[in-house]
Design an enzyme around this catalytic site. Structure first.
Site, PDB file in Angstrom:
ATOM      1  N   LYS A  10       3.489   1.027  -3.881  1.00 50.13           N
ATOM      2  CA  LYS A  10       2.938   0.308  -5.040  1.00 50.13           C
ATOM      3  C   LYS A  10       3.786   0.480  -6.299  1.00 50.13           C
ATOM      4  O   LYS A  10       3.858  -0.428  -7.121  1.00 50.13           O
ATOM      5  CB  LYS A  10       1.507   0.771  -5.330  1.00 50.13           C
ATOM      6  CG  LYS A  10       0.497   0.373  -4.261  1.00 50.13           C
ATOM      7  CD  LYS A  10      -0.906   0.750  -4.714  1.00 50.13           C
ATOM      8  CE  LYS A  10      -1.927   0.609  -3.608  1.00 50.13           C
ATOM      9  NZ  LYS A  10      -3.290   0.912  -4.078  1.00 50.13           N
ATOM     10  N   ASP A  33      -6.506  -3.462  -8.124  1.00 51.80           N
ATOM     11  CA  ASP A  33      -7.378  -2.292  -7.899  1.00 51.80           C
ATOM     12  C   ASP A  33      -8.387  -2.090  -9.029  1.00 51.80           C
ATOM     13  O   ASP A  33      -9.555  -1.766  -8.775  1.00 51.80           O
ATOM     14  CB  ASP A  33      -6.535  -1.019  -7.749  1.00 51.80           C
ATOM     15  CG  ASP A  33      -5.894  -0.904  -6.368  1.00 51.80           C
ATOM     16  OD1 ASP A  33      -6.452  -1.461  -5.413  1.00 51.80           O
ATOM     17  OD2 ASP A  33      -4.837  -0.256  -6.265  1.00 51.80           O
ATOM     18  N   ALA A  56      -4.815   6.218  -7.667  1.00 50.98           N
ATOM     19  CA  ALA A  56      -6.081   5.488  -7.715  1.00 50.98           C
ATOM     20  C   ALA A  56      -6.774   5.708  -9.053  1.00 50.98           C
ATOM     21  O   ALA A  56      -7.383   4.786  -9.610  1.00 50.98           O
ATOM     22  CB  ALA A  56      -6.981   5.949  -6.567  1.00 50.98           C
ATOM     23  N   THR A  94       0.852  -1.183   0.000  1.00 51.31           N
ATOM     24  CA  THR A  94       0.000   0.000   0.000  1.00 51.31           C
ATOM     25  C   THR A  94       0.889   1.235   0.000  1.00 51.31           C
ATOM     26  O   THR A  94       2.111   1.118  -0.144  1.00 51.31           O
ATOM     27  CB  THR A  94      -1.007  -0.068   1.185  1.00 51.31           C
ATOM     28  OG1 THR A  94      -1.893   1.046   1.077  1.00 51.31           O
ATOM     29  CG2 THR A  94      -0.315  -0.047   2.542  1.00 51.31           C
TER      30      THR A  94
HETATM   31  P1  NAP Z   1      -2.827  10.623  -5.100  1.00 49.99           P
HETATM   32  O1  NAP Z   1      -2.019   9.737  -5.982  1.00 49.99           O
HETATM   33  O2  NAP Z   1      -2.124  11.528  -4.148  1.00 49.99           O
HETATM   34  O3  NAP Z   1      -3.772  11.516  -6.071  1.00 49.99           O
HETATM   35  C1  NAP Z   1      -4.604  12.510  -5.530  1.00 49.99           C
HETATM   36  C2  NAP Z   1      -5.396  13.183  -6.660  1.00 49.99           C
HETATM   37  O4  NAP Z   1      -6.301  14.098  -6.055  1.00 49.99           O
HETATM   38  C3  NAP Z   1      -4.529  13.974  -7.629  1.00 49.99           C
HETATM   39  O5  NAP Z   1      -5.124  13.940  -8.899  1.00 49.99           O
HETATM   40  C4  NAP Z   1      -4.601  15.387  -7.045  1.00 49.99           C
HETATM   41  O6  NAP Z   1      -4.487  16.415  -8.031  1.00 49.99           O
HETATM   42  C5  NAP Z   1      -6.023  15.426  -6.527  1.00 49.99           C
HETATM   43  N1  NAP Z   1      -6.120  16.364  -5.407  1.00 49.99           N
HETATM   44  C6  NAP Z   1      -5.508  16.291  -4.200  1.00 49.99           C
HETATM   45  N2  NAP Z   1      -5.819  17.366  -3.442  1.00 49.99           N
HETATM   46  C7  NAP Z   1      -6.614  18.155  -4.215  1.00 49.99           C
HETATM   47  C8  NAP Z   1      -7.257  19.406  -3.994  1.00 49.99           C
HETATM   48  N3  NAP Z   1      -7.134  20.064  -2.828  1.00 49.99           N
HETATM   49  N4  NAP Z   1      -8.012  19.922  -4.982  1.00 49.99           N
HETATM   50  C9  NAP Z   1      -8.151  19.271  -6.167  1.00 49.99           C
HETATM   51  N5  NAP Z   1      -7.569  18.079  -6.446  1.00 49.99           N
HETATM   52  C10 NAP Z   1      -6.807  17.527  -5.465  1.00 49.99           C
HETATM   53  O7  NAP Z   1      -3.835   9.789  -4.199  1.00 49.99           O
HETATM   54  P2  NAP Z   1      -4.476   8.352  -4.562  1.00 49.99           P
HETATM   55  O8  NAP Z   1      -3.576   7.285  -4.084  1.00 49.99           O
HETATM   56  O9  NAP Z   1      -4.899   8.384  -5.975  1.00 49.99           O
HETATM   57  O10 NAP Z   1      -5.747   8.310  -3.585  1.00 49.99           O
HETATM   58  C11 NAP Z   1      -6.834   9.195  -3.782  1.00 49.99           C
HETATM   59  C12 NAP Z   1      -8.027   8.797  -2.920  1.00 49.99           C
HETATM   60  O11 NAP Z   1      -8.507   7.515  -3.291  1.00 49.99           O
HETATM   61  C13 NAP Z   1      -7.736   8.702  -1.412  1.00 49.99           C
HETATM   62  O12 NAP Z   1      -8.842   9.233  -0.737  1.00 49.99           O
HETATM   63  C14 NAP Z   1      -7.617   7.222  -1.163  1.00 49.99           C
HETATM   64  O13 NAP Z   1      -7.963   6.851   0.166  1.00 49.99           O
HETATM   65  C15 NAP Z   1      -8.670   6.702  -2.145  1.00 49.99           C
HETATM   66  N6  NAP Z   1      -8.443   5.301  -2.545  1.00 49.99           N
HETATM   67  C16 NAP Z   1      -9.449   4.415  -2.300  1.00 49.99           C
HETATM   68  C17 NAP Z   1      -9.305   3.092  -2.713  1.00 49.99           C
HETATM   69  C18 NAP Z   1     -10.411   2.116  -2.452  1.00 49.99           C
HETATM   70  O14 NAP Z   1     -10.163   0.907  -2.510  1.00 49.99           O
HETATM   71  N7  NAP Z   1     -11.613   2.570  -2.194  1.00 49.99           N
HETATM   72  C19 NAP Z   1      -8.132   2.676  -3.354  1.00 49.99           C
HETATM   73  C20 NAP Z   1      -7.121   3.630  -3.584  1.00 49.99           C
HETATM   74  C21 NAP Z   1      -7.296   4.939  -3.166  1.00 49.99           C
HETATM   75  P3  NAP Z   1      -3.052  16.969  -8.523  1.00 49.99           P
HETATM   76  O15 NAP Z   1      -2.591  16.016  -9.597  1.00 49.99           O
HETATM   77  O16 NAP Z   1      -3.338  18.326  -9.034  1.00 49.99           O
HETATM   78  O17 NAP Z   1      -2.141  16.961  -7.310  1.00 49.99           O
END
Ligand code: NAP
Length: 299
Positions: free
Chosen positions: A83, A119, A147, A79
């Site tokens: 990854k 995923d 994600a 995690t």
């Molecule tokens: P990540 O790689 O850090 O990506 C975050 C994304 O959100 C980026 O596109 C970022 O945009 C955008 N973002 C962050 N803060 C923002 C803001 N203030 N305003 C607008 N856009 C914003 O994170 P991730 O690993 O993809 O995870 C994202 C979410 O998915 C988390 O909540 C995580 O817990 C959830 N998740 C859930 C599962 C599940 O099984 N349900 C699996 C994986 C992840 P920029 O590119 O502009 O920075």
């Protein structure tokens, strides 16, 4: 001071020399719900397996993978933030893990470590469970991080027409370009996550997926959807966030008459896929879901 030993605790795993060990590496790892989820599944099926959380800092991931081999583990999950690191540390990658650019599950086959990504399938299974058929649908994905890569890849494999909107537009465009050739019927475009574009792209969307962390505990007052933009009543919202179980965005969608589903299903089904890859046995999905809900402190 005396120590209390709960010898009669029926849920305690009884480890022996035959117990098969799997686990998860992450940094930090203490809040992971994967250990209770998988151990509940092993217990429910009477499997002599055990799932252990391993806190591994980024610089020690290569040693940890050597340990997986040396200690005879059957597999490992990875995690945040490991990854991507696994890509160059396993002996073989599935086409899915290669395309998504991340591996969240490793299977040990003799001396070889095989890297999978569960995923995307977990996401598609969760949509199916919610009664949504994504084949050829018009989908709007908010966010372009890790994600989102799995979500967009999954949608592309079923020929969806996907628009990715992201705060950093370049990342949305790069993601769209990366998956352009996945399926002949799929089309993938990118743009900025700002009100005018969002309002235009939301029209006609059948599925809207939030992959940003906006609205996640503790900042539950946040949402990626600006106040002035109407939520389309004809779309289904899938919010990847599962803590809280109802985000501000989900409330917004429901108020507009649209069905909204939280990310617990994706969490459970990516775990179920990993469970099945390791054990070869159908995962007890309901048991896994109940264990997650309990671990998250819910009902
Ligand atoms: P990540 O790689 O850090 O990506 C975050 C994304 O959100 C980026 O596109 C970022 O945009 C955008 N973002 C962050 N803060 C923002 C803001 N203030 N305003 C607008 N856009 C914003 O994170 P991730 O690993 O993809 O995870 C994202 C979410 O998915 C988390 O909540 C995580 O817990 C959830 N998740 C859930 C599962 C599940 O099984 N349900 C699996 C994986 C992840 P920029 O590119 O502009 O920075």
């Amino acid at each position: 001071m005396s120590q209390t030993i709960n010898a009669g605790h029926s849920n305690a795993p009884l480890l022996s020399g035959r117990t098969q060990i799997v686990g998860v590496i992450g940094w930090p790892i203490e809040h992971s719900v994967s250990p209770p989820m998988h151990n509940a599944a092993f217990r429910a099926l009477g499997l002599d397996w055990c799932y252990v959380p391993f806190p591994v800092p980024p610089e020690r991931v290569p040693e940890a993978l050597a340990g997986v081999r040396a200690l005879g583990l059957r597999g490992i999950n990875a995690t945040v933030p490991h990854k991507q690191a696994l890509l160059s540390l396993v002996d073989e990658l599935t086409p899915e893990a290669q395309a998504i650019g991340a591996a969240n599950t490793v299977i040990v086959r003799g001396e070889r470590l095989i890297g999978h990504n569960t995923d995307a399938r977990g996401f598609l299974r969760a949509l199916g469970e919610a009664g949504f058929r994504p084949e050829g649908c018009a989908a709007l994905v908010l966010g372009a991080g890790g994600a989102a890569r799995a979500v967009v890849y999954g949608l592309a494999t079923v020929g969806a027409r996907v628009t990715i909107l992201n705060r950093t537009e370049d990342r949305a465009l790069a993601l769209a370009a990366a998956f352009a050739g996945v399926h002949p019927q799929a089309s993938i475009t990118g743009g900025p996550l700002e009100p005018t574009t969002l309002a235009r792209m939301a029209e006609g969307a059948q599925l809207i997926v939030n992959t940003t962390p906006l609205g996640m505990w503790p900042r539950v007052e946040c949402s990626p959807w600006p106040e002035g933009v109407e939520f389309p009543s004809g779309a289904m919202l899938y919010d990847l966030i599962y803590n809280p179980r109802e985000t501000l965005l989900m409330r917004r969608a429901r108020a507009a008459g649209a069905p909204a589903v939280d990310g617990l299903g994706m969490l459970v089904h990516q775990g179920a896929e990993a469970f099945e890859l390791w054990t070869g046995v159908d995962a007890p999905v309901d048991v896994m879901r109940a264990a997650c809900v309990a671990a998250l402190g819910g009902e």
